[in-house]
Design a protein around this motif. Structure first.
Motif, mmCIF file in Angstrom:
data_model
loop_
_atom_site.group_PDB
_atom_site.id
_atom_site.type_symbol
_atom_site.label_atom_id
_atom_site.label_comp_id
_atom_site.label_asym_id
_atom_site.label_seq_id
_atom_site.Cartn_x
_atom_site.Cartn_y
_atom_site.Cartn_z
ATOM 1 N N ALA A 333 0.730 -1.129 -0.001
ATOM 2 C CA ALA A 333 0.046 0.050 -0.200
ATOM 3 C C ALA A 333 0.871 1.307 0.173
ATOM 4 C CB ALA A 333 -0.878 0.035 1.103
ATOM 5 N N THR A 334 2.094 1.078 0.426
ATOM 6 C CA THR A 334 2.949 2.398 0.622
ATOM 7 C C THR A 334 4.151 2.162 -0.393
ATOM 8 O OG1 THR A 334 4.146 1.224 2.357
ATOM 9 C CG2 THR A 334 2.426 2.971 2.920
ATOM 10 N N GLN A 335 3.892 1.330 -1.382
ATOM 11 C CA GLN A 335 4.997 0.916 -2.256
ATOM 12 C C GLN A 335 4.832 1.314 -3.920
ATOM 13 O OE1 GLN A 335 6.287 -2.834 -1.092
ATOM 14 N NE2 GLN A 335 7.838 -2.349 0.451
ATOM 15 N N HIS A 336 3.713 2.229 -4.158
ATOM 16 C CA HIS A 336 3.491 2.586 -5.518
ATOM 17 C C HIS A 336 3.676 4.074 -5.552
ATOM 18 C CE1 HIS A 336 -0.267 3.914 -3.627
ATOM 19 N NE2 HIS A 336 -0.351 2.421 -3.034
ATOM 20 N N ARG A 337 3.421 4.605 -6.522
ATOM 21 C CA ARG A 337 3.925 5.917 -7.034
ATOM 22 C C ARG A 337 2.643 6.890 -6.093
ATOM 23 N NH1 ARG A 337 5.008 4.012 -12.069
ATOM 24 N NH2 ARG A 337 7.272 4.626 -12.483
ATOM 25 N N ALA A 338 1.498 6.339 -5.506
ATOM 26 C CA ALA A 338 0.569 7.109 -4.812
ATOM 27 C C ALA A 338 0.752 6.714 -3.165
ATOM 28 C CB ALA A 338 -0.820 7.039 -4.931
ATOM 29 N N ALA A 339 2.162 6.373 -2.615
ATOM 30 C CA ALA A 339 2.401 5.992 -1.541
ATOM 31 C C ALA A 339 1.787 6.853 -0.243
ATOM 32 C CB ALA A 339 3.618 5.119 -1.414
#
Lengths: 990, 456, 168
Positions: A333-339
């Motif tokens: 959940a905190t490892q994409h571009r919107a993290a």
């Protein structure tokens, strides 16, 4: 020197055989020349220290025997871990005794690596440093892992002495989004402290807090405390993540949103809370939040996330109702571009229901605030690329492996005039360096770290360094500075003095005895910043076109190998993955529907292609991923780093783009789409999984909370027996037992039993590795694992319950070890009494009596007996499992088994006997809790309890009375000594 | 041999035309001991090579450990135990034909029993190897014997394996004794017709037998009692072997039917093997006058009977598994028929239950080549019966997480081949040193020579 | 007239041998011996020997075996009592198997011993009057006694149709 020392020790303690020295090796056992005062042969010594296998920094006690570290145990007095250790912590010993360690300084030349003396190396570095400092500022770089405390400060000072501030505290997982989100929402750039223990409702957005996230051991303990079933209540845990990992196995409910939409879902839930008027806000703040939330209608959120409206509203209702609750954001959940946005959304959600300050606490200091961001690493690479760095020193971090290939680290690094590795193991980064200085491991060094606010945790050597040639990095740096004519360390001449600086001896002694100085840190109150609305959800971009067969790749940290630093340890390689149960290998998790569409099955080799690269790995068909997602573990794919790690599996980071960063400057591990192509080739998966379904055999049982409250339990096959039948069977057994009670058996003996509370157990498998360490279990390797010949005396069985088509299915996990049956089927079939029943209720297994008929194993319904197919215990045999110096770790109290004998768990009988003798020597009664088997000792969830079932007051006697208590395969009338307590699952409304 | 009780009636004249005289019998049978020809030596060489390979495989296994085999937990027992039970089974018909038929006074026994007995002894000698080959620490195999030792620990008499030790060693001793005793008068006859070292050897082995009335008198009694002992022994030995499984709680093993089921299977396989051996033997030594088609037919009838019993046992196993309602039994047997080992199960059923039904037809019963082919199928089928019971049973037990799959590896197969060669070696030696057909008993069943006229 | 201790008659037919035996008995001969290639009921009837005492060996061997089997199993189990599977130290059912096997083993061996004893085996020396043909297709009757009796025996053998009569 070490060798002779060892032999002296062996002579006194007579552990020669246990340490695997065959008599033929011609070694002589010598007595001490000088007696050591604090060393009593046969009596273990414990050194309080801190685990450095990951940044969490759990408190440990290193058990040493005859000046050898043989076991890592938790430090009960330590606020981080509270006396519990995970599998990686247990395996620290294998890093210490790794035969492939760097044993002496090396220099890279055209002809490859050449030995070099310390003095020459130091001289070369000092000269280079002098030149660098002379030619300008910031031309020297010092790269370490996440570090804190005295040595961290010293490193900065040392660097400054050479006119540089290029300090990098590089971690693959540095939680930048959490820090950035906290700054954006509360104005504090810190990772808060989470209190799972008091949470009554845990809502996790992707956070694998039972595996690798922040402080997994401590969180496991806290979570188990909250989520376990006791006096009619338990916290509910809802996991929100597109891939169901171990953490989500403990979840009462699994919600799988589209990857990247977690933040929006959090906002949706927060909005729903506000809409339902459950928000814990007042005044202008309330209006601001209400206004902000109005933007996120349930329908809109539902469409984007793929989570139904009613689910969103229900979760919101439950989350708001159960105070205090806790929402955490982590993992995918905190490892994409919107993290960052996702993390901020979760902060808002916590804030809305008033968790901030209660279960989410900020302090003046945070261990993570100084840790570098991915963006800092890329900046450093750019600097090197630009030739702005003359000397680079790397210590205990491996950017060459954990940075995506696309980041171009290797090329840039080569541009540096002099690269130095202060490394204990020859990892990918060290292999790039011009000079490799042998570092010690954390079990041999002095340090002090601050893993949590208010905690100063000490690291002290548990033994003299295994290899004479090694030197702690700080000592090396001191020597280099001295050679370069710089005075650093404020007069300290050694790392020890750096650590002890400014402490009175008594304080230091106290700290070393107790593991550190622990003070409660004051909670820092925070409020929502007025302009939090800046952080609004924006759908993250994924590389590669969305069309066709493209699937989003989730690269997740392996619970055993973490960011890959565990890959050189046999215990961790052999530890089956907590979720997929595959060991030694890499794999691609594919949803059954997707697999059907792509016509791939388990073991089919596929090429995984992203816009940035391609890897080849076998397919593992796994219902725990969304059909539009594939997942791969991080940690394998090393090109160096020792015999266990090198050329094994693939590294999914090769598939990532280097510029995939989010607002916080974190690398987005979940940022690319991939396509799978069959190669047509096959490989066998080294899995311990037989059948993933228990077919109603009642081995791992669970009951719904509602049912548990009514005193209901899940019945097993034994329920078909009538009471009359049960009575008859019991009577027959009793009359037989009667005629067995003669001699020592007739005496009043204890009966050792175990209870395992499945509502606590998370399946983390720390017990498995602890057992390897305590009982000298051999590492058998991939080939033998493929043939189901693993030797782990305790294993985690993982069964699916329910229809795995959707997300509404449960996972039943159960630690299976020898049940120490009273009517043990294994015993009477042994022709030579190698298997027999001890008077205190154990299934004794006499290794040197065993002739290897394997009848006992064939007749064991639980299949918890393990046969020595090869000669793992004899020096020189091709299968010898304890290659020097790994044999230094062997527990002298436990035989090393040879070829052709059966072995098994005996509740760590050596610990039982030690405690009994100890009690006798001290002329006192053995008290409940004096004896703890290795598995129970390390269990972070405190699920395993051991004790005397004949003592009605013992904890185990009381626990086994629990209504949830049952015996696995109880219908066989084996009368197991292990009682499992059924797991409790909250279904529907909490 | 003779009893003083009612004499054994020749069931029918040994064959239609002129029966062989006593002199013919002696001559023809002793002719089998003539120096062997090239074929024999070629066969022997072949056998010795096979045996050597088996020995190599065992040495390899001893050096590196049982890891070289295909064992894959939880399948801890495999080819070795399968082959052990197979050979024990083979051993049984020998004693059956010899002892039981002797007690029942069935005339057709005489022609075949010596071969059968020899087969028994050598089969037990072969079977006895396997429990040792199977051990993880074969060099300590003697620990299973309850002898006073420094370890102060005796054998665990509750263990079926110790029952095995007693049953198998007793069986070997008694059946060997039975064979040797039966040989005494024949060896005496050979002695009287040989010279030099052979004569000395045979007079030793015959214990100086002269065939006096006194000798025959006690001998006959002794033989009767031995037969009396051997009969229950046969039944007990294979029952005990079956209890290795029946006493375990493994689904598919733990069944009361096992003892009779295994005994029937043993006799079935044994008679099959007798045919497999007798057909070539009879041909090679031109014993058609003594070992006749009707003897084979009688064997075929026994096979038909026991095959039907075995088939019935299979059916019963499945019925009980279903009828018991025990989920583990049901799962185990379903897996046996349709699971990953379906092929083994269906080989077994075809060879043991279906093919022997052909023997209802007299044409087939009396056609030696057909019988030979069928007997081969029986040998294969019975090996697979044990494989199915042992391996599929273990592969699919109580703990689903521990289900697995096993296939033997080359060292196991090498030792399997080696065991056949070991057996053949002894048999080849036997037929060149001792009469493969009982001389004195053939004579006993022949009309005695009478003098025309008698007293003048 | 040499000092013969016995005379042997070689008969080609069992009937002739039987006739010889009958007449010997009729003349009150007690000390004679019969050789035959195979036991013939005719001969057995003519000789009418009393029941062989081998059976006693059989009986006592068997009983000894039973006793030994049970004693051994029980004694060794009690010597160092080790509980397995919660079963009694002295577990009768399994011990029955041991007792049974030892019964057969010792019983059988005793029987063989008895046979050897009573049949006077092994007898590696020469036997008076034995002729290799007796293991082929001839029957032999040997009569022992004083010269007078031997003379009489010769006549009897000749009369019974002996193919050959010779002194031993």
């Amino acid at each position: 020197m070490e060798r002779r020392r060892f032999l002296q020790v062996a002579g006194v303690a007579g552990i020669g055989v246990a340490a695997g020295c065959a008599p033929t090796s011609g070694e002589r056992l010598l007595p001490y020349v000088n007696e050591s005062d604090d060393l009593i042969p046969g009596i273990p010594e414990f050194y309080a220290s801190t685990c450095r296998e990951c940044p969490a920094g759990c408190g440990i006690q290193v058990k040493t025997r005859e000046a050898r570290a043989i076991k890592v145990e938790g430090n009960p007095a330590h606020p981080v871990g509270h006396g519990r250790v995970c599998a990686r912590g247990q395996a620290a010993l294998q890093g210490l005794y790794d035969p492939d360690r760097v044993k002496q300084p090396w220099r890279r030349t055209a002809r490859g690596l050449e030995p070099v003396t310390w003095d020459r190396a130091i001289e070369q570095i000092a000269t280079a440093l002098g030149a660098a400092a002379a030619s300008g500022a910031d031309r020297v770089a010092l790269v370490t892992g996440a570090d804190s405390g005295a040595l961290d400060a010293f490193y900065d000072e040392w660097l400054a002495a050479f006119r540089s501030h290029r300090r990098l505290r590089y971690e693959a997982f540095a939680y930048e989004p959490l820090r950035e989100a906290s700054r954006l929402t509360f104005g504090v750039a810190a990772v808060p402290e989470f209190d799972f223990a008091s949470a009554r409702y845990v809502l996790s957005f992707g956070a694998d807090f039972l595996e690798t996230w922040l402080s997994p051991v401590e969180y496991t303990r806290q979570f188990a405390e909250a989520h376990r079933y006791h006096d009619g209540r338990m916290a509910k845990f809802v996991a929100v993540e597109p891939r169901r990992g171990l953490t989500a196995y403990s979840a009462d409910e699994w919600i799988a949103p589209k990857p990247g939409t977690e933040g929006l879902l959090a906002l949706g839930i927060a909005s729903s809370v506000v809409r339902q008027g459950k928000a814990d806000l007042t005044g202008a703040e309330a209006d601001r939040v209400r206004g902000f939330c109005a933007r996120f209608t349930a329908r809109g959120v539902a469409e984007t996330t793929g989570v139904a409206e009613d689910v969103i509203d229900r979760v919101a209702r439950e989350f708001a109702a159960a105070r205090p609750s806790l929402a955490v954001a982590g993992g995918v959940a905190t490892q994409h571009r919107a993290a960052t946005q996702a993390a901020a959304a979760v902060n808002l959600l916590n804030y809305v229901v008033g968790n901030v300050g209660r279960t989410v606490r900020y302090h003046a200091a945070s261990p993570w605030e100084k840790v570098s961001r991915y963006r800092d690493a890329t900046a450093w690479i750019a600097a090197m690329q630009a030739g702005a760095v003359d000397v680079a020193l790397v210590h205990r971090t491996n950017p060459a492996f954990t940075l995506p290939k696309a980041a171009g680290f290797a090329d840039a690094f080569r541009k540096v005039h002099l690269t130095v590795a202060l490394a204990s193991h020859l990892d990918e980064t060290a292999e790039l360096c011009d000079l490799i200085l042998p570092d010690v491991t954390p079990l041999e060094e002095w340090s002090v770290v601050e893993p949590a606010a208010g905690v100063r945790s000490f690291v002290q050597p548990a033994m003299t360094p295994v290899f004479d040639g090694t030197r702690q990095a700080a000592d090396a740096l001191l020597a280099i500075a001295a050679k370069a004519g710089k005075t650093v360390g404020r007069g300290a001449a050694t790392a020890r003095e750096l650590v002890a600086a400014g402490m009175v001896p008594t304080a230091l002694d106290h700290a070393l005895q107790h593991g550190g100085e622990f003070a409660a840190a004051p909670v820092k109150p925070v409020r929502l910043v007025p302009d939090f609305a800046r952080v609004v959800y924006r759908a993250p971009a994924f590389d590669g076109d969305a069309g066709g067969e493209a699937l989003v790749l989730i690269a997740y940290p392996s619970a055993a190998l973490f960011d890959g630093r565990g890959a050189n340890k046999g215990w961790l390689q052999e530890l089956p993955d907590v979720a997929t149960k595959i060991a030694w290998q890499s794999w691609v998790e594919v949803h059954p529907d997707t697999a059907l569409r792509l016509r791939v099955a388990n073991g089919d080799l596929v090429t995984v292609t992203s816009p940035h690269g391609r890897v080849e790995a076998p397919v593992y068909v796994y219902p725990g991923v969304r059909p539009d997602v594939v997942a791969m573990p991080i940690g394998q794919g090393h090109t160096a780093y020792g015999r266990n790690a090198k050329h094994r599996g693939v590294n999914p980071l090769d598939l990532l783009g280097a510029d995939a960063v989010d607002a916080s400057g974190a690398l987005a591990f979940c940022s690319t789409r991939v396509t799978l192509a069959k190669t047509g080739r096959q490989t066998r998966l080294a899995t311990t999984e037989g059948s993933a379904r228990q077919l109603g055999r009642g081995i791992a049982r669970a009951v719904s909370l509602a049912g548990a409250l009514k005193g209901e339990v899940e019945a097993g096959p034994e329920a078909t027996l009538t009471d009359a039948e049960r009575a008859a069977v019991a009577a027959a057994a009793a009359s037989q037992r009667e005629r067995a009670n003669i001699g020592v058996y007739a005496k009043p003996n204890p009966k050792w039993e175990l209870t395992i509370d499945l509502s606590r157990c998370t399946g983390c498998q720390a017990c498995v590795t602890a057992c390897y360490a305590e009982n000298n279990l051999p590492v058998v390797g991939e080939e033998q694992t493929l043939r189901h010949r693993g030797m782990a005396w305790i294993r985690l069985e993982r069964y699916y319950e329910g229809d795995t088509a959707g997300t509404d299915w449960q996972v039943r996990q159960i630690p299976m070890l020898c049940q120490q049956c009273e009517n043990a089927p294994c015993e009477p079939v042994c022709p030579v009494y190698a298997a027999y029943h001890t008077p205190d209720g154990l299934n004794g297994q006499i290794y040197n009596r065993c002739i290897g008929t394997r009848y006992c194993a064939a007749n064991c319904p639980y299949k918890v007996r393990y046969f020595n197919w090869w000669d793992y215990g004899t020096v020189g045999d091709p299968y010898f499992a304890f290659v020097e110096p790994l044999n230094w770790q062997l527990n002298p109290d436990v035989t090393v088994r040879t070829k052709g004998v059966m072995e098994k768990c005996t509740f760590c009988v050596q610990r039982i006997r030690f405690a009994q003798t100890d009690a006798k020597v001290r002329k006192r009664e053995l008290a409940d809790g004096d004896i703890t088997p290795a598995c129970a000792q390390t269990c972070p969830a405190e699920a395993i309890v051991f004790g005397d079932a004949h003592d009605p007051s013992s904890l185990v006697s009381r626990l086994k009375q629990d209504a949830r208590g049952y015996h696995a395969l109880g219908m066989l009338n084996t009368k197991p000594g292990v009682t499992y307590l059924e797991r409790v699952i909250t279904q529907g409304e909490a | 041999m003779a009893t003083l009780a009612t004499p054994i009636p020749p069931a029918a004249p040994l064959h239609a035309e002129a029966p062989p005289s006593y002199a013919d019998t002696t001559r023809d049978i002793i002719a089998t001991l003539r120096p062997p020809g090239r074929k024999y030596y070629v066969g022997m060489a072949f056998v010795l090579v096979g045996l050597a390979f088996g020995a190599f495989c065992w040495g390899y296994q001893l050096r590196y450990g049982l890891g070289v085999t295909g064992y894959q937990p939880p399948i801890f027992w495999g080819t070795y135990i399968t082959t052990f039970v197979f050979w024990v089974g083979i051993a049984h018909s020998g004693t059956l034909i010899s002892a039981i038929l002797y007690l029942f006074r069935s005339g057709w026994r005489t022609a075949v029993y010596r071969t059968a007995e020899a087969m028994t002894v050598f089969a037990v000698m072969t079977a006895g190897l396997f429990p040792i080959l199977h051990l993880g620490r074969a060099w300590y195999a003697y620990w299973v014997f309850p002898y006073p030792n420094f370890r102060g620990v005796w054998s665990n008499f509750r263990s079926p394996l110790v029952w095995d030790v007693f049953a198998i060693s007793t069986y070997l001793t008694v059946s060997a004794t039975f064979l040797l005793m039966g040989l005494i008068p024949d060896v005496a006859a050979v002695r009287d017709r040989s010279l030099g070292w052979r004569q000395r050897l045979y007079s030793m082995v015959s214990f100086g037998w002269k065939g006096s009335d006194r000798e025959w008198h006690h001998f006959g009694r002794m033989y009767l009692y031995l037969a009396g002992f051997a009969t229950p022994l046969v039944l007990s030995v294979h029952s005990v072997v079956s209890w290795d499984f029946a006493m375990a709680i493994v689904p598919g093993w733990h069944a009361t039917i096992f003892a009779p089921y295994f005994v029937a299977g043993a006799i079935f396989s044994g008679c099959g093997m007798v045919i497999t051996i007798l057909v070539p033997l009879r041909k090679a030594f031109h014993l058609e006058r003594y070992v006749q088609v009707r003897h084979f037919e009688s064997l075929a009838k026994v096979i038909l009977l026991t095959a039907s019993i075995v088939a019935y046992a299979y059916a019963t196993e499945y019925f009980i598994a279903w009828y018991s309602g025990n989920p583990f039994e049901r799962s185990s047997f379903y897996n046996r028929a349709f699971g990953q080992y379906w092929w083994a199960t269906w080989i077994m059923l075809t060879c043991n239950a279906f093919i022997p039904q052909l023997l209802w037809f007299k044409k087939i019963r009396t056609s030696i080549p057909t019988l030979f082919v069928i007997s081969i199928f029986i040998n294969i089928g019975m090996w697979f019966e044990r494989f199915v019971i042992i391996v599929t049973g273990l592969s699919h037990e109580y703990e689903p997480w521990q289900w697995s799959y096993y296939v033997p590896r080359w060292p196991e197969l090498g030792i399997l081949v080696g065991s056949f060669c070991w057996f053949s070696m002894w048999f080849l030696l036997f037929i060149k040193f001792f009469p493969a057909v009982a001389i004195s008993e053939i004579k006993e069943s022949l009309p005695p020579p009478v003098q025309a006229g008698g007293r003048r | 007239m040499s000092a013969a201790t016995g005379v042997v008659g070689v008969f080609g037919g069992v009937d002739a041998a039987v006739a010889a035996i009958e007449s010997l008995k009729a003349r009150g001969y007690a000390n004679y011996r019969v050789y035959s290639p195979t036991p013939r009921p005719e001969l057995a009837e003519a000789l009418a020997r009393k029941e062989s005492p081998v059976r006693l060996f059989t009986l006592f061997g068997a009983l000894t075996g039973t006793a030994f089997g049970f004693f051994y199993a029980i004694a060794t189990s009690l010597d160092w009592p080790l509980v397995t599977g919660g079963k009694p130290i002295v577990s009768w059912p399994p011990f029955v198997v041991i007792g049974f096997e030892t019964t057969i083993l010792i019983g059988a061996l005793a029987t063989v011993a008895g046979m050897f004893l009573f049949a006077g085996l092994p007898k590696l020396g020469r036997a008076p009057g034995y002729d290799p043909r007796f293991s082929d297709d001839k029957f032999g009757v040997v009569a022992f006694g004083g010269p007078a009796q031997l003379a009489e025996a010769r006549e009897i053998f000749a009369a019974s149709g002996a193919e050959e009569v010779k002194d031993v």
